[in-house]
Design a protein around this motif. Sequence first.
Motif, short mmCIF file in Angstrom:
data_model
loop_
_atom_site.label_atom_id
_atom_site.label_comp_id
_atom_site.label_asym_id
_atom_site.label_seq_id
_atom_site.Cartn_x
_atom_site.Cartn_y
_atom_site.Cartn_z
N MET A 112 0.66 -1.10 -0.04
CA MET A 112 -0.05 -0.03 -0.06
C MET A 112 0.95 1.43 0.06
O MET A 112 0.48 2.54 -0.17
CB MET A 112 -1.05 -0.01 1.22
CG MET A 112 -2.02 -1.14 1.20
SD MET A 112 -3.10 -1.01 -0.29
CE MET A 112 -3.90 0.69 0.13
N GLU A 113 2.27 1.15 0.47
CA GLU A 113 3.09 2.24 0.08
C GLU A 113 3.32 2.67 -1.45
O GLU A 113 4.04 3.55 -1.52
CB GLU A 113 4.27 1.93 0.93
CG GLU A 113 3.98 1.89 2.37
CD GLU A 113 5.31 1.48 3.13
OE1 GLU A 113 6.39 1.26 2.56
OE2 GLU A 113 5.10 1.42 4.41
N MET A 114 3.01 1.67 -2.33
CA MET A 114 3.32 1.87 -3.80
C MET A 114 2.26 2.69 -4.14
O MET A 114 1.05 2.21 -4.27
CB MET A 114 3.47 0.72 -4.36
CG MET A 114 4.72 -0.45 -3.98
SD MET A 114 4.58 -1.85 -4.66
CE MET A 114 4.49 -1.63 -6.49
N PRO A 115 2.44 3.98 -4.86
CA PRO A 115 1.28 4.89 -5.01
C PRO A 115 0.35 4.37 -6.19
O PRO A 115 -0.82 4.36 -5.87
CB PRO A 115 2.15 6.11 -5.97
CG PRO A 115 3.33 6.08 -4.98
CD PRO A 115 3.78 4.69 -4.89
N VAL A 116 0.82 3.60 -7.37
CA VAL A 116 0.10 3.16 -8.21
C VAL A 116 -0.83 1.95 -7.75
O VAL A 116 -2.13 1.98 -7.88
CB VAL A 116 0.70 2.51 -9.48
CG1 VAL A 116 -0.05 2.06 -10.51
CG2 VAL A 116 1.67 3.84 -10.28
N PHE A 117 -0.15 1.14 -6.95
CA PHE A 117 -0.85 -0.09 -6.26
C PHE A 117 -2.06 0.46 -5.38
O PHE A 117 -3.29 0.04 -5.53
CB PHE A 117 -0.09 -1.15 -5.69
CG PHE A 117 -0.59 -2.25 -4.96
CD1 PHE A 117 -0.95 -3.45 -5.78
CD2 PHE A 117 -1.12 -2.14 -3.79
CE1 PHE A 117 -1.59 -4.36 -5.27
CE2 PHE A 117 -1.67 -3.43 -3.20
CZ PHE A 117 -1.89 -4.50 -3.88
N ARG A 118 -1.68 1.59 -4.61
CA ARG A 118 -2.54 2.09 -3.39
C ARG A 118 -3.78 2.77 -4.27
O ARG A 118 -4.71 2.38 -4.01
CB ARG A 118 -1.74 3.22 -2.74
CG ARG A 118 -2.53 3.87 -1.73
CD ARG A 118 -2.02 4.96 -1.27
NE ARG A 118 -2.92 5.79 -0.24
CZ ARG A 118 -3.12 5.48 1.00
NH1 ARG A 118 -2.35 4.25 1.57
NH2 ARG A 118 -3.82 5.93 1.83
#
Length: 500
Positions: A112-118
């Motif tokens: 969830m710290e990955m912007p796109v994935f979040r």
Amino acid sequence: MANKVFCPKLLKNLGFHVRRLNSAPSPLSAVPPINFTGDFNAATVTAPNLLDTAPHINTSHHNNNIINFDDVKELFHGVPTTKLIRSSLTLQMAAIEPMVDLGMWVMNSKLMEMPVFREVMLAFVKNTFYEHFCAGKDLTEVRRTVTKLSDSGLKAMLDYGVEHSTENESCEQSMKAFIQTIESTKSLPESSASFVVAKITAICTPRLLKRMSDLLRWEKKDPSFNLPWKQQSLPLFAENSPIYHTSKKTEPLTVEEERDLQLAHERLTKICEKCVEHDVPLLIDAEDTTIQPAIDYFAYSAAIKYRKDDQPLIFGTIQAYLKDAKERMVTAKKAAEKMGVPMGFKLVRGAYMCSEKQLASSLGFKSPIHDSIEQTHACFNSCVEFMIEEIANGSGAVVLATHNIESGKLAATKAIDLGIKNEMQSLQFAQLYGMAEGLSFGLRNAGFQVSKYLPFGPVEQIMHYLMRRAEENRGLLSTSAFDRQLMRKELRRRFEVAIS
């Protein structure tokens, strides 16, 4: 209606990706469950049984006829077909255990710290669980949801989705949000909002509430112990209340803590005065036993000061899965009656099974929670019986917050037997928005006032509320499955009508 703290098996093997619960807070950091409850899985409860006999609500006629689930056309009258389809699919999705396990793990992981994935995950949640269980991101969207509920004969409990504040600045912001929510009720359809919900943990830090609770527990052990900051309240403990949290005499509040406590009192005063001004009751949620004495203290001291004629304005919460629940409720209710104070309660089953059991075990004590779900049902029903009889005698008010169909039938039958079916200000039922729809509509059709608990706020802010809804749905499979069965039956009926 939260049932338990999630302890996913996946975390044991995938710990690298998961943030520890006591790490620095983040937008998705773990918070205690919202505690508007339904049933829970008794297999995780190991407390001793202190109920010698199971209380039973006596009724003069068969209660199965009170709420009609057979006529699905009447039950879901006014509910759009698209909403039925979406609700059925969302609840089905939430009932798939591996999917819920995976979702809980993902939301607590470093992914969830990955912007796109979040962004992808938040978009998925927003278009599924968020839209099903939440009223909207702001008061404008909430107004549309409340209007739809009102059109279907249901009322709304408005809950701004903030739970724990860590310092005075965030407490002030929470207070302003609660006040804004109260003010918004004037722009809603008339009498469509039954309550505004507030959490004391949002206007007073949990750390201070823990300190206060320890001092209040020590006062219970030693009545000569002086608490100079304590205002007039109602009894907070019963003889069998858990006070093992405080094993030694607690240091008095510091000057700074007393100042923070005064600020918390002022925040609650402003909220209560706004409720008086806008003629809307305030419902104060419960938390775990480490801080609940201080929360009860705030609720009861406010109830003494603020009322609506002979009706309570401030409602505290009693969790029936605690062994001391009924005794505490009866003691507080009788004390309020002697003072001439109208007292209101919200009755729930409970929300902190794992944490309560683990804390008690770590301190060498038995769990404060009933041994089994049957004991909790019995305690809940006994509390219901007491409050309905009190209302029949012209005293007090209660919100029966349950997803349990049998408890709903028993309470409705008791109310009819005692002639208080139409005491709308004193007797109300409530369920979570997006859950127990069959029970909500069935009680509505039987002539009772029914509210839906409406959390609202940005999806990122109330993410953990949504995860708890998905997690707890597994503990409510009997109710959820029943709802899905009713929905499918009505969808089939509408399809057959459409093609005939």
